[in-house]
Design a protein around this motif. Structure first.
Motif, mmCIF file in Angstrom:
data_model
loop_
_atom_site.group_PDB
_atom_site.id
_atom_site.type_symbol
_atom_site.label_atom_id
_atom_site.label_comp_id
_atom_site.label_asym_id
_atom_site.label_seq_id
_atom_site.Cartn_x
_atom_site.Cartn_y
_atom_site.Cartn_z
ATOM 1 N N THR A 16 4.227 8.999 -12.115
ATOM 2 C CA THR A 16 4.741 8.272 -10.950
ATOM 3 C C THR A 16 3.675 8.161 -9.867
ATOM 4 O OG1 THR A 16 5.673 10.316 -10.022
ATOM 5 C CG2 THR A 16 7.118 8.961 -11.396
ATOM 6 N N GLN A 17 2.903 9.234 -9.675
ATOM 7 C CA GLN A 17 1.828 9.201 -8.695
ATOM 8 C C GLN A 17 0.592 8.500 -9.249
ATOM 9 O OE1 GLN A 17 2.366 10.000 -5.582
ATOM 10 N NE2 GLN A 17 4.451 10.558 -6.173
ATOM 11 N N THR A 18 0.449 8.500 -10.562
ATOM 12 C CA THR A 18 -0.692 7.817 -11.173
ATOM 13 C C THR A 18 -0.672 6.330 -10.870
ATOM 14 O OG1 THR A 18 -0.736 9.436 -12.962
ATOM 15 C CG2 THR A 18 -1.889 7.379 -13.348
ATOM 16 N N THR A 19 0.515 5.740 -10.757
ATOM 17 C CA THR A 19 0.591 4.317 -10.423
ATOM 18 C C THR A 19 -0.051 4.037 -9.072
ATOM 19 O OG1 THR A 19 2.819 4.658 -9.499
ATOM 20 C CG2 THR A 19 2.668 3.921 -11.780
ATOM 21 N N GLY A 20 0.122 4.960 -8.118
ATOM 22 C CA GLY A 20 -0.517 4.804 -6.816
ATOM 23 C C GLY A 20 -2.030 4.858 -6.926
ATOM 24 N N SER A 21 -2.535 5.795 -7.732
ATOM 25 C CA SER A 21 -3.984 5.905 -7.934
ATOM 26 C C SER A 21 -4.535 4.655 -8.603
ATOM 27 C CB SER A 21 -4.302 7.144 -8.780
ATOM 28 O OG SER A 21 -3.847 8.318 -8.150
ATOM 29 N N ILE A 22 -3.801 4.121 -9.585
ATOM 30 C CA ILE A 22 -4.240 2.904 -10.275
ATOM 31 C C ILE A 22 -4.281 1.729 -9.296
ATOM 32 C CG2 ILE A 22 -3.562 1.212 -12.021
ATOM 33 C CD1 ILE A 22 -2.454 3.574 -13.661
ATOM 34 N N PHE A 23 -3.268 1.634 -8.443
ATOM 35 C CA PHE A 23 -3.234 0.562 -7.446
ATOM 36 C C PHE A 23 -4.451 0.640 -6.531
ATOM 37 C CE2 PHE A 23 -2.134 -0.713 -3.106
ATOM 38 C CZ PHE A 23 -1.748 -2.023 -3.294
ATOM 39 N N PHE A 24 -4.737 1.837 -6.014
ATOM 40 C CA PHE A 24 -5.859 1.974 -5.095
ATOM 41 C C PHE A 24 -7.209 1.844 -5.800
ATOM 42 C CE2 PHE A 24 -2.734 3.918 -2.189
ATOM 43 C CZ PHE A 24 -3.022 3.158 -1.067
ATOM 44 N N PHE A 25 -7.245 2.116 -7.087
ATOM 45 C CA PHE A 25 -8.467 1.844 -7.826
ATOM 46 C C PHE A 25 -8.720 0.338 -7.859
ATOM 47 C CE2 PHE A 25 -10.829 1.231 -11.886
ATOM 48 C CZ PHE A 25 -11.975 1.935 -11.520
ATOM 49 N N GLY A 26 -7.649 -0.452 -8.020
ATOM 50 C CA GLY A 26 -7.785 -1.905 -7.935
ATOM 51 C C GLY A 26 -8.250 -2.343 -6.557
ATOM 52 N N TYR A 73 0.821 -1.205 0.000
ATOM 53 C CA TYR A 73 0.000 0.000 0.000
ATOM 54 C C TYR A 73 0.861 1.265 0.000
ATOM 55 C CZ TYR A 73 -4.487 -2.345 0.761
ATOM 56 O OH TYR A 73 -5.628 -3.095 0.613
ATOM 57 N N LEU A 74 2.002 1.216 0.683
ATOM 58 C CA LEU A 74 2.888 2.376 0.782
ATOM 59 C C LEU A 74 4.152 2.210 -0.045
ATOM 60 C CD1 LEU A 74 2.458 2.942 4.612
ATOM 61 C CD2 LEU A 74 1.337 4.188 2.775
ATOM 62 N N LEU A 75 4.185 1.188 -0.864
ATOM 63 C CA LEU A 75 5.362 0.907 -1.687
ATOM 64 C C LEU A 75 5.672 2.037 -2.653
ATOM 65 C CD1 LEU A 75 7.409 -1.419 -2.244
ATOM 66 C CD2 LEU A 75 5.850 -2.221 -4.017
ATOM 67 N N ASN A 76 4.648 2.749 -3.084
ATOM 68 C CA ASN A 76 4.834 3.808 -4.068
ATOM 69 C C ASN A 76 5.744 4.926 -3.560
ATOM 70 O OD1 ASN A 76 3.670 3.872 -6.792
ATOM 71 N ND2 ASN A 76 3.096 5.968 -6.261
ATOM 72 N N ASN A 77 5.827 5.078 -2.228
ATOM 73 C CA ASN A 77 6.712 6.103 -1.669
ATOM 74 C C ASN A 77 8.163 5.887 -2.082
ATOM 75 O OD1 ASN A 77 4.582 7.316 -0.387
ATOM 76 N ND2 ASN A 77 4.969 6.359 1.597
ATOM 77 N N PHE A 78 8.530 4.629 -2.341
ATOM 78 C CA PHE A 78 9.911 4.310 -2.652
ATOM 79 C C PHE A 78 10.118 3.965 -4.128
ATOM 80 C CE2 PHE A 78 9.246 3.252 1.838
ATOM 81 C CZ PHE A 78 10.207 4.073 2.414
ATOM 82 N N ILE A 79 9.257 3.127 -4.688
ATOM 83 C CA ILE A 79 9.479 2.733 -6.083
ATOM 84 C C ILE A 79 9.179 3.870 -7.053
ATOM 85 C CG2 ILE A 79 8.984 0.318 -5.565
ATOM 86 C CD1 ILE A 79 6.281 0.666 -6.949
#
Length: 535
Positions: A138-148, A35-41
């Motif tokens: 880069t932030q869109t990947t986080g939004s896509i993840f949370f949409f899933g 859930y918080l992986l996006n902060n680093f990757i």
């Protein structure tokens, strides 16, 4: 006769329940790692235009690297080269007087970028040049993840109530494992985004299933313990992520390591029991008897024949129909409950992530800062565990949300130069928002009847992820007016707290089994608190 009476005879909290906690908490540690992986990757390291090709014509032959940068790249106010621009032509006059008079024309980077790899050897940004005009991806990947995660919450909520907790949990384990590992091998941004969506979809089932399955096997007096232990596993995983990210600076390897524990979870799944409550609610008396016998044996209680009692209880609770999300709004009290919990979940999630994304740092590196933010959640959860059994679920839920809103309001009026005080209030607010998150999981599980409990958690998780998705958008309003995001988040926290005031108390009351239990104007068999029966 209610299920809690049978559970009391065979042990409502013993070695059997402790084994369930261990088996279910280990996979939950993986959740914050993703859930918080996006902060680093998705971290964006310092970068500048690549000027190596400019030396091909011999213009830079006698210049040092520092001089080449001076004549090729404009600088920011802090003296560092701009990230996305370069001079249209070399400005050699800057070597003589340090000034070019009028601002020389600039163009976008022509030959790619050079990245500072001192902190991260590889991130999504460096892999696919997600900088400058493509920075938002880069932030869109986080939004896509949370949409899933949002879609998974709705889907798994329905599947868990229809097909059972255990088999759906296995499907979650397998999906999250397969797509988690696959995302580390993605060869394009589009493929990575699709795989992250599917990973988020699968991980949702682990969260909602593990909590409900644990709570449905314990007596009322220990339900808060189960909820807080599950929440503490989140904090452990959150702190662990900081250490893993510090040791592993490559984004592909980090994803694989964060996903690996789910492989062990698949192997231990065989020892996890199905919810006997769910089995009885669906008329599967024989299977329920098997698990209840195992529970009695494990807890060293006498194995008694509950067959007659179980059949009577199953007939009372069993419904010859399939429950869907529509049953959350078909009857008046369920409709009211669904509306109120949806508001509270949305407010809790938006407030928590709004503070987490906007809280000022301690001037430390990203790994230590992340660890501190995770660590301060632990005392908040331990305190709320004590308060849940002393003051009740309702008061704790209302109190944590209102106090969170007050902390945000205080920081709105505190002067900027009092940064010590502002940091202290912000940390207190984050701890309170985490306490609110811990309370709402347990509170919601106790509010809804067994036959739609997973559907209810699926719906409320959807509302939660909606709040998560909205939080970054609210923070963008800082460009309109700096204080506007804080005003909105403060208002949402207070509004959610007021909505929680309208919910019933569930401390030490029998869990409702059917929708009729909730709709009944009287207490169910004398076990439920009057407030539970008349909301």
């Amino acid at each position: 006769m209610k299920f809690d009476n049978i559970l009391e005879e065979i042990g409502g909290f013993g070695p059997f329940q402790f084994a369930i906690i261990v088996l279910l908490c280990a996979p939950r540690i993986v959740l914050p790692c993703h859930y918080l992986l996006n902060n680093f990757i998705s971290a964006l390291p310092p970068h500048r235009c690549d000027i190596s090709t400019l030396g091909d014509g011999g213009l830079f032959r006698n210049l040092t690297q520092e001089q080449r940068l001076t004549v090729s790249l404009p600088v920011q106010e802090d003296g560092y080269p701009k990230s996305c621009e370069m001079f249209a032509a070399p400005q050699f006059q800057l070597l003589d007087n340090g000034s070019s008079g009028a601002d020389p024309p600039t163009v976008k980077c022509q030959s790619g970028w050079v990245y500072d790899n001192s902190t991260f050897t590889s991130t999504l940004a460096t892999e696919w040049d997600l900088v400058c005009d493509r920075k938002s991806l880069t932030q869109t990947t986080g939004s896509i993840f949370f949409f899933g995660v949002m879609i998974g919450a709705i889907t798994f909520g329905y599947l868990c109530d229809k097909y059972g907790r255990k088999i759906t949990l296995l499907a979650s384990y397998v999906m999250a494992t397969v797509f988690g590992f696959a995302s580390s091998f993605a060869n394009s941004y589009f493929m990575f985004a699709v795989l992250r969506f599917l990973t988020g979809f699968g991980l949702t089932g682990i969260g909602v299933n593990s909590l409900v399955l644990g709570i449905e096997w314990v007596d009322p007096g220990h339900r808060s313990f189960i909820g807080v232990i599950g929440s503490l596993s989140w904090s452990v995983g959150n702190m662990l992520l900081a250490g893993l990210a510090f040791l592993v600076n490559d984004w592909r390897t980090l994803i694989m390591i964060a996903t690996a524990p789910l492989g062990l979870a698949v192997l231990t799944w065989w020892w996890i029991p199905e919810s006997a409550r769910w089995l009885l609610a669906h008329g599967k008396v024989e299977k329920a008897q098997v698990y209840l016998d195992k529970c009695a044996k494990f807890n060293k209680r006498p194995q008694m024949s509950f067959k007659t009692k179980l059949k009577a209880l199953s007939n009372m609770e069993r419904q010859d129909k399939s429950y869907t999300y529509l049953h959350l709004i078909k009857t008046p009290k369920m409709r009211r409950l669904t509306l109120l919990t949806g508001i509270v979940w949305f407010g809790v999630a938006l407030t928590y992530y709004g503070i987490s994304l906007n809280i000022s740092g301690f001037g430390l590196n990203i790994y230590l800062t992340h660890f501190i933010y995770a660590a301060i959640e632990v005392p908040a959860k331990l305190v709320i565990y004590s308060f849940l059994n002393i003051f009740g679920r309702k008061k704790c839920q209302v109190g944590t949300l209102l106090l969170t809103g007050i902390c945000i309001a205080i920081n709105i009026f505190l002067p900027k130069d009092l940064w010590h005080a502002r940091a202290g209030v912000a940390i207190l607010g984050k701890g309170l928002s985490e306490a609110a998150f811990t309370a709402i999981f347990l509170y919601t599980t106790e509010l809804y009847p067994t036959v739609v409990r997973q559907n209810a958690l699926g719906y409320n998780n959807f509302m939660s992820r909606l709040g998560v998705s909205v939080a970054p958008l609210i923070l963008l309003l800082e460009d309109v007016r700096p204080v506007l995001p804080q005003i909105i988040i403060c208002s949402v926290a207070i509004g959610a707290g007021l909505a929680a005031l309208l919910l019933p108390e569930t401390l030490n009351v029998t869990l409702p089994e059917t929708i009729e239990d909730v709709e009944s104007p009287r207490c169910v068999n004398g076990y439920m608190n009057a407030t539970m029966c008349n909301y």
